[in-house]
Design a protein around this motif. Structure first.
Motif, PDB file in Angstrom:
ATOM      1  N   MET A 137       0.666  -1.565   0.131  1.00  0.00           N
ATOM      2  CA  MET A 137      -0.369  -0.409  -0.414  1.00  0.00           C
ATOM      3  C   MET A 137       0.759   1.177  -0.106  1.00  0.00           C
ATOM      4  O   MET A 137       0.597   2.103  -0.674  1.00  0.00           O
ATOM      5  N   GLY A 138       2.087   1.458   0.627  1.00  0.00           N
ATOM      6  CA  GLY A 138       2.569   2.612   0.871  1.00  0.00           C
ATOM      7  C   GLY A 138       3.586   2.456   0.073  1.00  0.00           C
ATOM      8  O   GLY A 138       3.831   3.957  -1.222  1.00  0.00           O
ATOM      9  N   LEU A 139       3.759   1.077  -1.237  1.00  0.00           N
ATOM     10  CA  LEU A 139       4.133   2.013  -2.713  1.00  0.00           C
ATOM     11  C   LEU A 139       3.555   2.176  -3.931  1.00  0.00           C
ATOM     12  O   LEU A 139       4.197   2.791  -4.280  1.00  0.00           O
ATOM     13  N   PHE A 140       2.114   1.699  -3.288  1.00  0.00           N
ATOM     14  CA  PHE A 140       1.362   2.137  -4.263  1.00  0.00           C
ATOM     15  C   PHE A 140       1.092   3.420  -4.101  1.00  0.00           C
ATOM     16  O   PHE A 140       1.044   4.346  -4.998  1.00  0.00           O
ATOM     17  N   GLU A 141       1.234   4.424  -2.777  1.00  0.00           N
ATOM     18  CA  GLU A 141       1.182   5.461  -2.348  1.00  0.00           C
ATOM     19  C   GLU A 141       2.119   6.460  -2.836  1.00  0.00           C
ATOM     20  O   GLU A 141       2.229   7.519  -3.522  1.00  0.00           O
ATOM     21  N   SER A 142       3.319   5.932  -3.193  1.00  0.00           N
ATOM     22  CA  SER A 142       4.512   6.568  -3.997  1.00  0.00           C
ATOM     23  C   SER A 142       4.671   6.485  -4.942  1.00  0.00           C
ATOM     24  O   SER A 142       5.545   8.020  -5.317  1.00  0.00           O
ATOM     25  N   VAL A 143       4.246   5.641  -5.467  1.00  0.00           N
ATOM     26  CA  VAL A 143       4.473   5.491  -7.293  1.00  0.00           C
ATOM     27  C   VAL A 143       2.926   6.317  -7.996  1.00  0.00           C
ATOM     28  O   VAL A 143       3.752   7.800  -8.591  1.00  0.00           O
ATOM     29  N   ILE A 144       2.029   6.679  -6.952  1.00  0.00           N
ATOM     30  CA  ILE A 144       0.771   7.198  -7.630  1.00  0.00           C
ATOM     31  C   ILE A 144       1.685   9.415  -7.010  1.00  0.00           C
ATOM     32  O   ILE A 144       1.497   9.811  -8.326  1.00  0.00           O
ATOM     33  N   GLY A 145       2.173   9.090  -6.047  1.00  0.00           N
ATOM     34  CA  GLY A 145       2.759  10.698  -5.698  1.00  0.00           C
ATOM     35  C   GLY A 145       3.863  10.797  -6.847  1.00  0.00           C
ATOM     36  O   GLY A 145       3.665  12.308  -6.872  1.00  0.00           O
ATOM     37  N   CYS A 146       4.678  10.224  -7.225  1.00  0.00           N
ATOM     38  CA  CYS A 146       5.613  10.671  -7.646  1.00  0.00           C
ATOM     39  C   CYS A 146       5.172  11.231  -9.261  1.00  0.00           C
ATOM     40  O   CYS A 146       5.265  12.047  -9.707  1.00  0.00           O
ATOM     41  N   THR A 147       3.995  10.238  -9.664  1.00  0.00           N
ATOM     42  CA  THR A 147       3.235  10.230 -10.909  1.00  0.00           C
ATOM     43  C   THR A 147       3.176  11.658 -10.745  1.00  0.00           C
ATOM     44  O   THR A 147       2.811  12.353 -11.702  1.00  0.00           O
ATOM     45  N   LEU A 148       2.490  12.101 -10.162  1.00  0.00           N
ATOM     46  CA  LEU A 148       1.457  12.918 -10.217  1.00  0.00           C
ATOM     47  C   LEU A 148       2.631  14.282  -9.826  1.00  0.00           C
ATOM     48  O   LEU A 148       2.290  15.555 -10.563  1.00  0.00           O
ATOM     49  N   VAL A 149       3.656  14.627  -9.597  1.00  0.00           N
ATOM     50  CA  VAL A 149       4.933  15.042  -9.495  1.00  0.00           C
ATOM     51  C   VAL A 149       5.290  15.137 -11.039  1.00  0.00           C
ATOM     52  O   VAL A 149       5.333  16.698 -11.582  1.00  0.00           O
ATOM     53  N   LEU A 150       5.108  14.681 -11.242  1.00  0.00           N
ATOM     54  CA  LEU A 150       6.072  14.456 -12.998  1.00  0.00           C
ATOM     55  C   LEU A 150       5.094  15.147 -13.707  1.00  0.00           C
ATOM     56  O   LEU A 150       5.098  16.111 -14.769  1.00  0.00           O
ATOM     57  N   VAL A 151       3.742  14.624 -13.589  1.00  0.00           N
ATOM     58  CA  VAL A 151       2.879  15.078 -14.560  1.00  0.00           C
ATOM     59  C   VAL A 151       2.495  16.994 -14.209  1.00  0.00           C
ATOM     60  O   VAL A 151       2.575  17.335 -15.137  1.00  0.00           O
ATOM     61  N   ALA A 152       2.599  17.169 -13.094  1.00  0.00           N
ATOM     62  CA  ALA A 152       2.689  18.711 -11.913  1.00  0.00           C
ATOM     63  C   ALA A 152       3.540  19.130 -13.111  1.00  0.00           C
ATOM     64  O   ALA A 152       3.476  20.331 -13.737  1.00  0.00           O
ATOM     65  N   ASN A 153       4.842  18.797 -13.210  1.00  0.00           N
ATOM     66  CA  ASN A 153       6.153  19.273 -13.906  1.00  0.00           C
ATOM     67  C   ASN A 153       5.605  19.567 -15.152  1.00  0.00           C
ATOM     68  O   ASN A 153       6.290  20.406 -15.799  1.00  0.00           O
ATOM     69  N   ARG A 154       5.750  18.317 -15.924  1.00  0.00           N
ATOM     70  CA  ARG A 154       5.436  18.637 -17.506  1.00  0.00           C
ATOM     71  C   ARG A 154       3.876  19.606 -17.585  1.00  0.00           C
ATOM     72  O   ARG A 154       4.959  20.678 -18.671  1.00  0.00           O
ATOM     73  N   ILE A 155       3.497  19.980 -16.919  1.00  0.00           N
ATOM     74  CA  ILE A 155       2.246  20.759 -17.240  1.00  0.00           C
ATOM     75  C   ILE A 155       2.767  21.886 -17.263  1.00  0.00           C
ATOM     76  O   ILE A 155       2.759  23.116 -17.565  1.00  0.00           O
ATOM     77  N   ALA A 156       4.074  22.212 -15.663  1.00  0.00           N
ATOM     78  CA  ALA A 156       4.302  24.065 -15.592  1.00  0.00           C
ATOM     79  C   ALA A 156       5.808  24.187 -16.825  1.00  0.00           C
ATOM     80  O   ALA A 156       5.085  24.587 -17.150  1.00  0.00           O
ATOM     81  N   ARG A 157       6.399  23.096 -17.455  1.00  0.00           N
ATOM     82  CA  ARG A 157       7.099  22.871 -18.586  1.00  0.00           C
ATOM     83  C   ARG A 157       6.213  23.714 -19.801  1.00  0.00           C
ATOM     84  O   ARG A 157       7.335  24.411 -20.608  1.00  0.00           O
ATOM     85  N   LYS A 158       5.330  23.567 -19.612  1.00  0.00           N
ATOM     86  CA  LYS A 158       3.649  24.178 -20.832  1.00  0.00           C
ATOM     87  C   LYS A 158       4.169  26.051 -20.721  1.00  0.00           C
ATOM     88  O   LYS A 158       5.069  26.472 -22.008  1.00  0.00           O
ATOM     89  N   PHE A 159       4.150  25.915 -19.483  1.00  0.00           N
ATOM     90  CA  PHE A 159       4.470  27.197 -19.524  1.00  0.00           C
ATOM     91  C   PHE A 159       5.794  28.492 -18.910  1.00  0.00           C
ATOM     92  O   PHE A 159       5.817  29.369 -18.693  1.00  0.00           O
ATOM     93  N   ASP A 160       6.562  27.277 -18.962  1.00  0.00           N
ATOM     94  CA  ASP A 160       7.961  28.113 -18.807  1.00  0.00           C
ATOM     95  C   ASP A 160       8.428  27.752 -17.080  1.00  0.00           C
ATOM     96  O   ASP A 160       8.737  28.515 -17.020  1.00  0.00           O
ATOM     97  N   GLN A 161       7.111  27.159 -16.581  1.00  0.00           N
ATOM     98  CA  GLN A 161       8.103  27.255 -15.357  1.00  0.00           C
ATOM     99  C   GLN A 161       8.251  25.795 -14.512  1.00  0.00           C
ATOM    100  O   GLN A 161       7.646  25.882 -13.349  1.00  0.00           O
TER     101      GLN A 161
END
Length: 321
Positions: A294-318
């Motif tokens: 369960m903890g591993l699942f939580e960590s993987v989802i959290g890491c994925t969300l960070v990468l997605v948010a960073n990818r979206i921010a990259r679109k705006f040069d942020q």
């Protein structure tokens, strides 16, 4: 042609230049030795308490027991994950974690921004400092103290709010024993406790905005609201994006201290989250393999969300990284 060749920069260094470059590098290294020494405890901390424990994640793929230990416990593959996701209660726990974290983000993230902007417009220095101190103070309280304050306010029998309601012959309200009101209390207490810390960060970012921009906007006839919209908010945009990316990484994490001190059996359908599940099932019932999964699942989802948010921010040069 020959003139262009002679003017081209040299790609190789002479022996004397290479020796001088090496001397400069050694000198710079010696100058930075105190800084490297100061960095050693930080590196050691992350290695010992952050990276080294990651090896224990292998328990999620084993039937762990104390006798065999981590290395010799039998492999079971994805069996622990199948057990988790085949249970309706587990899916409810994951949903509760996501929903409470989402509410904390949606409600709690904008509040420090509004507070920082409002405080930035205050011209009385003494009043500004007084308000900063008041809203920052709860950040230093433990959740045991905050939970005690919440109970003192919202308890059915002895809570201050229900005592006031009784004065007006109004029936007591069970704030902490109904799902909707408990969620409201949970989110509100979290915002109250942590909004001061983020407000300080935004106020520090606001100090980097050139005051001349406000003066020019005022001379051009811009109202206070237009100055905030076109100068203040863009001025702290980088900080907002940075904190949003960091908050996205914690979207699947609900603070154990807050949940554990505020939850009760009457609202278990909305208050049981991953962190409390790991504590009760993993430590209480010694089901280490399932809770590690369960903890591993939580960590993987959290890491994925960070990468997605960073990818979206990259679109705006942020982008953060």
């Amino acid at each position: 042609m020959n003139g262009n060749i002679n003017e081209a920069p040299r790609l190789s260094l002479t022996a004397s230049e290479q020796k001088a470059l090496q001397l400069r590098r050694r000198r710079r290294l010696k100058q930075n030795i105190p800084l490297f020494i100061m960095l050693v405890p930080v590196i050691a901390y992350y290695i010992l308490f952050k990276y080294w424990p990651m090896g224990g994640l292998v328990i999620a793929f084993k039937n762990y027991n104390f006798a065999d230990g981590i290395l010799h416990s039998p492999w079971v593959g994805l069996k622990n994950f199948k057990v988790l996701f085949s249970s309706a209660s587990t899916l409810q726990i994951i949903w509760n974690t996501f929903w409470l974290s989402f509410l904390n983000l949606v409600v709690g993230f904008p509040v420090p921004i509004f507070l920082a902007i409002l405080l930035n417009e205050v011209r009385k220095t003494w009043f500004k400092k007084w308000v900063q101190t008041i809203i920052y103070l709860p950040h230093f309280f433990s959740w045991v103290i905050v939970a005690g304050l919440v109970l003192s306010l919202f308890a059915t029998d002895y809570g201050s709010i229900n005592k006031v309601l009784k004065l007006f012959n109004i029936e007591s309200i069970t704030f902490l024993y109904e799902s909707k009101s408990w969620v409201a209390v949970f989110v509100g207490s979290g915002v109250w406790k942590e909004m001061g810390f983020s407000t300080i960060i935004y106020l520090a970012a606001l100090t980097n905005i050139d005051p001349a921009l406000y003066e020019s906007a005022g001379m051009d006839g811009a109202s206070k609201w237009r100055q905030i919209w076109h100068i203040t908010i863009p001025g702290i945009r980088h900080t907002i994006i940075l904190l949003l990316i960091l908050a996205m990484g914690q979207l699947m994490e609900v603070g154990f201290d807050q949940i554990y001190n505020l939850q009760n059996s009457a609202v278990a359908d909305v208050s049981e989250v991953i962190s409390t599940y790991i504590y009760k099932i993993g430590l209480g019932n010694a089901q280490f393999s399932v809770t590690t999964a369960m903890g591993l699942f939580e960590s993987v989802i959290g890491c994925t969300l960070v990468l997605v948010a960073n990818r979206i921010a990259r679109k705006f040069d942020q982008a953060l990284f």
